[in-house]
Design an enzyme around this catalytic site. Sequence first.
Site, PDB file in Angstrom:
ATOM      1  N   CYS B 247      45.633  45.509  42.420  1.00  0.00           N
ATOM      2  CA  CYS B 247      44.229  45.293  42.786  1.00  0.00           C
ATOM      3  C   CYS B 247      44.088  45.528  44.279  1.00  0.00           C
ATOM      4  O   CYS B 247      44.315  46.634  44.755  1.00  0.00           O
ATOM      5  CB  CYS B 247      43.751  43.916  42.353  1.00  0.00           C
ATOM      6  SG  CYS B 247      44.713  42.550  43.001  1.00  0.00           S
ATOM      7  N   ARG B 252      44.165  39.428  41.783  1.00  0.00           N
ATOM      8  CA  ARG B 252      43.501  39.667  40.500  1.00  0.00           C
ATOM      9  C   ARG B 252      44.469  40.294  39.499  1.00  0.00           C
ATOM     10  O   ARG B 252      44.396  40.041  38.300  1.00  0.00           O
ATOM     11  CB  ARG B 252      42.285  40.575  40.697  1.00  0.00           C
ATOM     12  CG  ARG B 252      41.096  39.884  41.332  1.00  0.00           C
ATOM     13  CD  ARG B 252      40.005  40.870  41.714  1.00  0.00           C
ATOM     14  NE  ARG B 252      40.317  41.614  42.931  1.00  0.00           N
ATOM     15  CZ  ARG B 252      39.560  42.591  43.418  1.00  0.00           C
ATOM     16  NH1 ARG B 252      38.478  42.985  42.774  1.00  0.00           N
ATOM     17  NH2 ARG B 252      39.894  43.197  44.539  1.00  0.00           N
TER      18      ARG B 252
END
Lengths: 151, 301
Positions: B247, B252
């Site tokens: 990410c 994430r």
Amino acid sequence: MTATTTDLPAALAEIVEDFGALTVPDRLQLLLDFSRGLPALPARYSEHPELLEPVPECQSPIFLVTEVDGAGPDAAVHLFFSAPQEAPTTRGFAGILAEGLEGLTAGELLAVPDDVSHRLGLDEAVSPLRLRGMAGMLGRIKRQVREKTSG
Amino acid sequence: MALPHDTDAKLAEYAHPERLVTTEWLADHVKDDGLVVVESDEDVLLYETGHIPGAVKVDWHLDLNDAVTRDYVDGEQFAELMSAKGIGRDTTVVIYGDKNNWWAAYALWVFALFGHPDVRLLDGGRSKWQAEGREMTTDVPSPAPADYPVGQREDAPIRAFKDEVLAHLGKPMIDVRSEPEYTGERTHMPDYPEEGALRGGHIPGAQSVPWARAAADDGTFRTRRELEEIYQEEKGLSPGDDVIAYCRIGERSSHTWFVLNHLLGFDNVRNYDGSWTEWGNAVRVPIVKGAEPGAVTVGAR
């Protein structure tokens, strides 16, 4: 750790000194107090959130607006913030600025050093990355005040 | 000394149901010996506003990252942190947090780097616990220091570095950022500051699956069937594939790593934590702009 406060307006200088006198965990508690103490928006803004400016430098959504009584460097500035309860760090930053800058003249406010967020001793308590949000708020406040007093 | 697993029917469908617990299970076990509950949030003050009784706080910025090198803490620092939080090597750890367990999954992934045997996520995280009106407190526990052995961090199985990603080009890769970050329109999520990357786009060949697609509206993970539809049917991945997820800084993608590894049973998934803040700034690495994964240039290096 003692940060310079001689170039700060009195209320903000006091906040910086208060933070500086505390241990790191207690600084977090003080930041939480500022978060809880952030005044609610008056109805003229809570009913018109579109009048507030978003601050994307913060991790969590925050909106702010300034009001200036008159024009020129001696006009008094008032600040209004809106941030959700689930974002206490961001609310805390807003609370510090609300208490430290409220009622200053435009000239005083524009003279506040841009690095003031790093004088609170919070770098080690919340991380420098998160403090960028506070610098972002101050930058936007100053820009609004500049626009509103130059017109 | 590990606690019993949650036998909830939805969890039982997953490849590794022992990695999750429901809010109900946690409410029943929250006072059990041998359990430490850890809160890990994006907002560093959220824990102080109220947390699950007995929970300790672990902050990604302050506790899990090395202060000077862009890296995670080492074995000694991790052992010190665990000890201070009252966590022994045999302790069952349940991690929860804000924003669909985004940072909680990141913390869990770091625990996995150190091979902590029994670490689980609270399905639905902080928001589900709160939405159900369960007990919260502002009392901060002072755990007795635990004895935690100093171990080596084992990066290789679950962590990828830039050179490994270069060598991996052409093999399955998942970009879990938002659509505008993937296409190159933005270098951070909508509403977040644009930060730190010189170019916008994605790693050549990476498919886009924004991480939050794996979460249902109440913050719990989607069912195994729904997850299979996304990752296996729509994106054509298979559990035997060698997959890298990334990410912006690896937070994430830890969530997606958890989904692929623990929920769908992919056994060869690595998280590239250098992610876009490294790749988007690195000299002489290829990127692709736009909505298509794009071709891998032969001889790219």
